[in-house]
Design an enzyme around this catalytic site. Structure first.
Site, PDB file in Angstrom:
ATOM      1  N   HIS A   8      16.105  -4.213  -2.863  1.00 36.07           N
ATOM      2  CA  HIS A   8      14.994  -3.254  -2.779  1.00 36.07           C
ATOM      3  C   HIS A   8      14.943  -2.621  -1.401  1.00 36.07           C
ATOM      4  CE1 HIS A   8      11.386  -1.403  -4.306  1.00 36.07           C
ATOM      5  NE2 HIS A   8      10.697  -1.780  -3.237  1.00 36.07           N
TER       6      HIS A   8
ATOM      7  N   GLN B  63      12.090   4.300   5.557  1.00 36.45           N
ATOM      8  CA  GLN B  63      11.040   3.538   6.241  1.00 36.45           C
ATOM      9  C   GLN B  63      11.569   2.754   7.448  1.00 36.45           C
ATOM     10  OE1 GLN B  63       8.694   1.388   3.281  1.00 36.45           O
ATOM     11  NE2 GLN B  63       8.397   3.261   2.096  1.00 36.45           N
TER      12      GLN B  63
ATOM     13  N   ARG C  47      -0.012   2.702   3.951  1.00 32.25           N
ATOM     14  CA  ARG C  47       0.627   3.706   3.107  1.00 32.25           C
ATOM     15  C   ARG C  47       0.365   5.115   3.631  1.00 32.25           C
ATOM     16  NH1 ARG C  47       0.065   4.656  -3.416  1.00 32.25           N
ATOM     17  NH2 ARG C  47      -1.873   5.648  -2.783  1.00 32.25           N
TER      18      ARG C  47
ATOM     19  N   TYR D 265      12.493   7.796  -3.776  1.00 36.04           N
ATOM     20  CA  TYR D 265      11.510   8.736  -4.346  1.00 36.04           C
ATOM     21  C   TYR D 265      11.229   9.960  -3.477  1.00 36.04           C
ATOM     22  CZ  TYR D 265       8.287   5.974  -1.426  1.00 36.04           C
ATOM     23  OH  TYR D 265       7.675   5.331  -0.387  1.00 36.04           O
TER      24      TYR D 265
ATOM     25  N   HIS E 165       8.322   4.219 -10.525  1.00 36.40           N
ATOM     26  CA  HIS E 165       7.757   3.818  -9.228  1.00 36.40           C
ATOM     27  C   HIS E 165       6.788   2.651  -9.364  1.00 36.40           C
ATOM     28  CE1 HIS E 165       5.120   3.567  -5.753  1.00 36.40           C
ATOM     29  NE2 HIS E 165       6.197   3.893  -5.071  1.00 36.40           N
TER      30      HIS E 165
ATOM     31  N   ARG F 169       1.059   2.645 -11.761  1.00 36.03           N
ATOM     32  CA  ARG F 169       0.123   3.661 -11.243  1.00 36.03           C
ATOM     33  C   ARG F 169       0.713   5.064 -11.352  1.00 36.03           C
ATOM     34  NH1 ARG F 169       0.721   2.514  -5.704  1.00 36.03           N
ATOM     35  NH2 ARG F 169       1.679   0.499  -6.004  1.00 36.03           N
TER      36      ARG F 169
ATOM     37  N   HIS G 135       8.008  -1.319  -9.226  1.00 38.67           N
ATOM     38  CA  HIS G 135       7.053  -2.051  -8.383  1.00 38.67           C
ATOM     39  C   HIS G 135       5.921  -2.518  -9.289  1.00 38.67           C
ATOM     40  CE1 HIS G 135       7.989   0.921  -4.896  1.00 38.67           C
ATOM     41  NE2 HIS G 135       8.345  -0.261  -4.432  1.00 38.67           N
TER      42      HIS G 135
ATOM     43  N   GLU H  28       1.667  -5.781  -6.812  1.00 39.42           N
ATOM     44  CA  GLU H  28       1.851  -6.138  -5.407  1.00 39.42           C
ATOM     45  C   GLU H  28       0.510  -6.373  -4.723  1.00 39.42           C
ATOM     46  OE1 GLU H  28       3.786  -3.080  -3.153  1.00 39.42           O
ATOM     47  OE2 GLU H  28       4.108  -4.368  -1.408  1.00 39.42           O
TER      48      GLU H  28
ATOM     49  N   HIS I 189       8.224  -7.307  -6.382  1.00 37.24           N
ATOM     50  CA  HIS I 189       7.037  -8.014  -5.888  1.00 37.24           C
ATOM     51  C   HIS I 189       6.465  -8.965  -6.959  1.00 37.24           C
ATOM     52  CE1 HIS I 189       7.484  -5.407  -2.517  1.00 37.24           C
ATOM     53  NE2 HIS I 189       7.084  -4.329  -3.159  1.00 37.24           N
TER      54      HIS I 189
ATOM     55  N   ASP J  82      13.154  -3.913   1.607  1.00 41.44           N
ATOM     56  CA  ASP J  82      12.038  -3.029   1.264  1.00 41.44           C
ATOM     57  C   ASP J  82      11.701  -2.027   2.374  1.00 41.44           C
ATOM     58  OD1 ASP J  82       9.678  -1.923   0.332  1.00 41.44           O
ATOM     59  OD2 ASP J  82       8.732  -3.787  -0.230  1.00 41.44           O
TER      60      ASP J  82
HETATM   61  C1  NGQ Z   1       6.687   2.450  -1.519  1.00 41.48           C
HETATM   62  N1  NGQ Z   1       6.213   0.231  -0.765  1.00 41.48           N
HETATM   63  O1  NGQ Z   1       6.859   3.097  -2.542  1.00 41.48           O
HETATM   64  O2  NGQ Z   1       7.294   2.699  -0.469  1.00 41.48           O
HETATM   65  C2  NGQ Z   1       5.722   1.300  -1.566  1.00 41.48           C
HETATM   66  C3  NGQ Z   1       4.366   1.730  -1.083  1.00 41.48           C
HETATM   67  C4  NGQ Z   1       3.080   2.389  -3.133  1.00 41.48           C
HETATM   68  C5  NGQ Z   1       5.854  -1.025  -1.004  1.00 41.48           C
HETATM   69  N2  NGQ Z   1       5.103  -1.257  -2.017  1.00 41.48           N
HETATM   70  C6  NGQ Z   1       3.741   2.816  -1.860  1.00 41.48           C
HETATM   71  N3  NGQ Z   1       6.241  -2.008  -0.241  1.00 41.48           N
HETATM   72  O3  NGQ Z   1       3.318   1.283  -3.631  1.00 41.48           O
HETATM   73  O4  NGQ Z   1       2.324   3.209  -3.651  1.00 41.48           O
HETATM   74 ZN    ZN Z   2       9.105  -0.770  -2.545  1.00 46.84          ZN
END
Ligand code: NGQ
Ligand code: ZN
Length: 469
Positions: free
Chosen positions: A61, A66, A86, A125, A209, A212, A246, A249, A283, A334
């Site tokens: 992952h 990032q 975020r 993404y 993703h 959500r 995801h 989490e 997660h 991640d």
């Molecule tokens: C992400 N990262 O997509 O980069 C996510 C945060 C989200 C982690 N969850 C954004 N570690 O989940 O909406």
């Molecule tokens: Zn992630």
């Protein structure tokens, strides 16, 4: 037949160390794959490697961009949570273009190789321009990641992520999320386009993703769409594409899912999607005992990212119950707050020790070494999450190996049963000396052949990007 031979005193084959192994590697048809791994052989023609040779690990992952913001979200004072992190991340993401992404990811992937990872699953993404308009070539950002993996020499499982809504209620994407969005047809076109580029070191899967971000009907349509795609000849074993998501989490996500779908996220997913060994649930932190057992029974991989989960304050995965139920796990870095096989596996165990007040939580009487237990499971789960054909040095697998530094004082007086434990629990200065991917050396004596050029380019890009933070 065109072959190469390597010899080492201790090679990890079939889930443990075997003694005096000669590896024969195909240089012809199935180039870069293991032809044979014979234990009890004598040192003869061929190259003698260091005393300890282990398979390369899959980093299941990654959000490569990032890495360039590591350390920029550690300032408090505002009741910080995952959600405020975020916002910082979104502000940073909005400034990253294709050349930036290529520079960041190439540097990151070299760091991954040096940490002992030989394959990365990139959960991608950042598809479009910041205002949501596609680039002239809609695959431009994906192709930057493909270039980066090739230049670094790491294997890549690219997982373009479907991202359609800003929450469980189906609200539209926020301004900062606009560049993530696709409709189902555009998404499937991107997948088909990328699949045409598959090779021994590059394959394509899909990411949803999160619950959500993906409405239920879109999830069904995409799963149906990929099941109709013909298997690509070039891909490794991946007749079926990996599917990553995801899930669960954060507590807030569990609450929203309960409120709007009347079920917890993992529970909902297991009820509404054909979750099996092709899937990786990233997660899966917040599960009831029943969800934990049910997920373990599907054969799906739990994609655990201990350093990021700690950094973001996610909570602790129910590791013991899940392993006892036979669940598959793998590790990912991640957000890349840390890029280290050692740290991910160590903290996976340490988190459990801190809450249970016990030691060697992941081990069992059948598998008494904690380090080996976690290493073995993460190799297998990581390989599965990447589409298979990796994670061991047995015949037919891709030859991805790591040679440990047997001159390190730390390994003095160690024998095979405690080498992995010593590496994972005490190896802070890296013990990863040489790294081979698909039969080619990419790290030799701790160095990548192109590291000066790549780090200089990374520095220039990040100095500019970080100015806005
Ligand atoms: C992400 N990262 O997509 O980069 C996510 C945060 C989200 C982690 N969850 C954004 N570690 O989940 O909406
Ligand atoms: Zn992630």
């Amino acid at each position: 037949m065109d072959v190469s031979r390597y010899f080492s005193e201790h090679v990890w084959v079939n889930s443990g160390f075997a003694a005096d192994v000669t590896l024969q590697v195909d240089r012809g048809g199935a180039a870069g794959h293991v032809l044979s791994a014979d234990a009890g052989s004598t040192r003869d023609a061929g190259e003698t490697l260091g005393r300890y040779v282990v398979p390369g690990m899959t980093n299941l992952h990654s959000h490569a961009f990032q890495r360039a913001m590591a350390g920029l979200a550690e300032r408090g004072g505002n009741d910080d949570t995952f959600w405020s992190w975020r916002e910082v991340m979104y502000a940073f993401a909005g400034r990253v273009g294709p050349d930036d992404l290529r520079a960041i990811a190439t540097q990151l992937y070299i760091e991954m190789l040096k940490a002992g990872y030989t394959q990365v699953c990139e959960f991608h993404y950042l598809h479009h321009q910041p205002d949501g308009t596609p680039y002239a070539d809609p695959a431009e950002m994906s192709l930057a990641l493909v270039d980066a993996a090739r230049d670094a020499g790491i294997g890549l499982t690219l997982l373009p992520a479907l991202y359609m809504t800003g929450g469980f209620d189906g609200r539209p994407l926020s301004e900062r999320q606009r560049r993530f969005g696709h409709d189902v047809d555009g998404f499937l076109r991107l997948i088909e386009r990328l699949r045409a580029l598959e090779s021994a070191t590059f394959n394509v899967g899909i990411a949803l993703h999160s619950l959500r971000a993906v409405p239920a009907d879109a999830m069904r349509a995409v799963l149906e769409g990929i099941s109709g795609m013909p298997a690509s000849a070039a891909s490794r074993e991946a007749a079926q594409m990996p599917v990553h998501i995801h899930v669960a989490e954060q507590i807030g996500e569990v609450q929203d899912c309960l409120a709007l779908r009347n079920a917890r996220p993992v529970e909902w997913l297991l009820d509404h999607a054909p979750v099996d060994s092709r899937w990786c649930l990233v997660h899966a932190t917040h599960m009831t005992d029943a969800e934990t057992r049910q997920l373990a029974a599907t054969g799906a991989v739990a994609g655990l990212c201990p350093t990021t989960e700690a950094n973001l304050g996610d909570g602790l995965f129910p590791l013991k119950a899940y392993l006892d139920a036979g669940g598959a796990i793998g590790i990912g870095s991640d957000s890349h707050i840390s890029v280290s096989v050692v740290e991910e596996l160590r903290w996976l165990e340490y988190g459990q020790r801190l809450v249970t007040k016990h030691r060697n939580v992941s081990a069992s009487s059948r598998s008494p070494s904690t380090g080996e237990t976690l290493f073995r499971r993460a190799l297998a789960g990581g390989a599965s999450a990447a589409g298979g054909g990796l994670g061991d040095l047995r015949p037919g697998a891709r030859l991805d190996l790591v040679v440990l530094d047997d001159h390190a004082p730390l390994l003095a007086g160690r024998a095979p049963p405690n080498v992995i434990d010593t590496w994972l629990f005490a190896g802070n200065a890296s013990l990863v000396r040489d790294v081979m991917v698909a039969g080619e050396w990419h790290i030799r004596a701790f160095r990548h052949r192109d590291e000066e050029r790549i780090s200089a380019r990374y520095r220039a890009v990040v100095e500019r990007l970080a100015q806005g933070s």
